[in-house]
Scaffold this motif. Structure first.
Motif, PDB file in Angstrom:
ATOM      1  N   UNK A 196      35.446  53.968  50.993  1.00  0.00           N
ATOM      2  CA  UNK A 196      34.670  52.945  51.692  1.00  0.00           C
ATOM      3  C   UNK A 196      34.429  51.754  50.771  1.00  0.00           C
ATOM      4  N   UNK A 197      34.291  52.018  49.469  1.00  0.00           N
ATOM      5  CA  UNK A 197      34.063  50.935  48.500  1.00  0.00           C
ATOM      6  C   UNK A 197      35.180  49.892  48.579  1.00  0.00           C
ATOM      7  N   UNK A 218      31.710  44.399  47.223  1.00  0.00           N
ATOM      8  CA  UNK A 218      30.572  44.699  46.351  1.00  0.00           C
ATOM      9  C   UNK A 218      31.054  44.942  44.925  1.00  0.00           C
ATOM     10  N   UNK A 219      30.276  44.516  43.924  1.00  0.00           N
ATOM     11  CA  UNK A 219      30.666  44.769  42.532  1.00  0.00           C
ATOM     12  C   UNK A 219      30.532  46.243  42.167  1.00  0.00           C
ATOM     13  N   UNK A 220      31.339  46.685  41.228  1.00  0.00           N
ATOM     14  CA  UNK A 220      31.210  48.043  40.690  1.00  0.00           C
ATOM     15  C   UNK A 220      30.031  48.041  39.721  1.00  0.00           C
ATOM     16  N   UNK A 239      41.564  38.613  46.628  1.00  0.00           N
ATOM     17  CA  UNK A 239      40.668  39.077  47.690  1.00  0.00           C
ATOM     18  C   UNK A 239      39.196  38.795  47.384  1.00  0.00           C
ATOM     19  N   UNK A 240      38.893  38.550  46.118  1.00  0.00           N
ATOM     20  CA  UNK A 240      37.499  38.419  45.723  1.00  0.00           C
ATOM     21  C   UNK A 240      36.856  39.745  45.380  1.00  0.00           C
ATOM     22  N   UNK A 241      37.693  40.764  45.115  1.00  0.00           N
ATOM     23  CA  UNK A 241      37.202  42.084  44.741  1.00  0.00           C
ATOM     24  C   UNK A 241      37.125  42.219  43.229  1.00  0.00           C
ATOM     25  N   UNK A 242      36.188  43.026  42.766  1.00  0.00           N
ATOM     26  CA  UNK A 242      36.091  43.272  41.330  1.00  0.00           C
ATOM     27  C   UNK A 242      35.739  44.738  41.078  1.00  0.00           C
ATOM     28  N   UNK A 265      30.842  39.385  37.765  1.00  0.00           N
ATOM     29  CA  UNK A 265      31.889  39.679  38.746  1.00  0.00           C
ATOM     30  C   UNK A 265      32.357  38.408  39.441  1.00  0.00           C
ATOM     31  N   UNK A 266      31.415  37.541  39.805  1.00  0.00           N
ATOM     32  CA  UNK A 266      31.775  36.296  40.490  1.00  0.00           C
ATOM     33  C   UNK A 266      32.659  35.421  39.617  1.00  0.00           C
TER      34      UNK A 266
END
Length: 282
Positions: A106-107, A112-114, A173-176, A190-191
């Motif tokens: 789901x993550x 959302x940041x890790x 994607x903007x994922x981290x 993260x940003x």
């Protein structure tokens, strides 16, 4: 028309070639079961690629939960799902492991940041490490439980390396997936990391992730000499991990768009060498 096993095999070959190659070193009677596991993993790992919003992705993951939880042997009409259900039943695999794997995935659907290294290792444990342990249970159910801890180390090493290989895609994607505590130690967030073009802060964060993968890989290799040959195919994708990390580390800048790959010849050689002799000291 291709049979179910051919469809599943072709799907793994296209989506996860390293695991496909490793499955070929398993005994002939075990290959279909391993390929079913790897096809399932490829399916749930790629849900994000096929959706525009998280909710449909969660619905898809729930569909897999329902399929795995269902009793009986009625076919679903989905080749991978039917092959997986047959594998779970034949090898008496724990359904809870699949439920945990789906929960962890789901993550992937969100940006959302890790939060921390511990959270990252937990994610790796429920995904890549669980997959290795399930494969080990297919190969040798008597021996597999003794190597669960080693599977945990192997899964962390493999998954963190895989996340680094996918870093350009995740940034677009903007994922981290780089944990917030590692980013903070590197002097970034993260940003900033997903927007960074490969500056010193980002390089420090990537270097820390490579070091973390190496830490788990070293712990795996320390115990891997004890692996029985019967379990070797489950761990065989780890044969490529050190080579991937070495190649990443040689990159001066790990910027968006950078692609790290091993040649076909190199991959085949590493898999063959470890399939034949395991991780015995050189």
């Amino acid at each position: 028309m291709a049979g179910t096993s051919d469809i599943v095999m072709d799907g793994v070959r296209a989506a996860d070639h390293d695991r496909y190659l490793s499955a070929l070193y398993a005994p002939a009677g075990k290959r279909d079961a391993l390929l079913a596991l790897y096809a399932f993993n490829a399916e749930i790992a790629s849900v994000r690629d096929r959706i525009h919003e998280p909710l449909p992705g969660e619905v898809r993951l729930q569909w897999w939960r329902d399929v795995i939880a269902a009793e009986g042997d009625a076919e679903t009409g989905h080749p991978t799902a039917d092959a997986l259900r047959a594998t779970v039943a034949a090898s008496h695999l724990p359904k809870a492991a699949f439920d945990n794997m789906l929960e962890a995935r789901i993550f992937d659907l969100y940006d959302d940041p890790m939060p921390s290294r511990t959270d990252l290792e937990g994610y790796c444990g429920e995904t890549a490490a669980a997959l290795i342990q399930l494969a080990a249970m297919v190969l040798d159910p008597a021996a597999a439980p003794s190597f669960a801890e080693l599977a945990g180390r192997a899964g962390c090493a493999q998954a963190i390396t895989g996340l680094l290989l996918l870093l350009p895609l995740h940034r677009r994607r903007g994922q981290c997936y780089v944990p917030a505590d590692i980013l903070a130690a590197a002097g970034t967030t993260a940003e900033e990391f997903v927007k960074d073009d490969g500056g010193p802060d980002a390089e420090r964060a990537v270097a820390a992730m490579i070091a973390l993968a190496r830490e788990h890989l070293g712990a795996f290799e320390e115990g891997a000499a004890a692996l029985p040959s019967s379990l070797r195919p489950a761990f065989l994708p780890l044969a490529l991990t050190r080579a991937y990390l070495d190649k990443m580390e040689r990159k001066v800048r790990f910027a968006p768009g950078t692609r790290v790959a091993l040649s076909t010849l190199r991959r085949h050689w590493l898999l063959l060498r470890h399939a034949m002799r395991g991780w015995a000291p050189l």
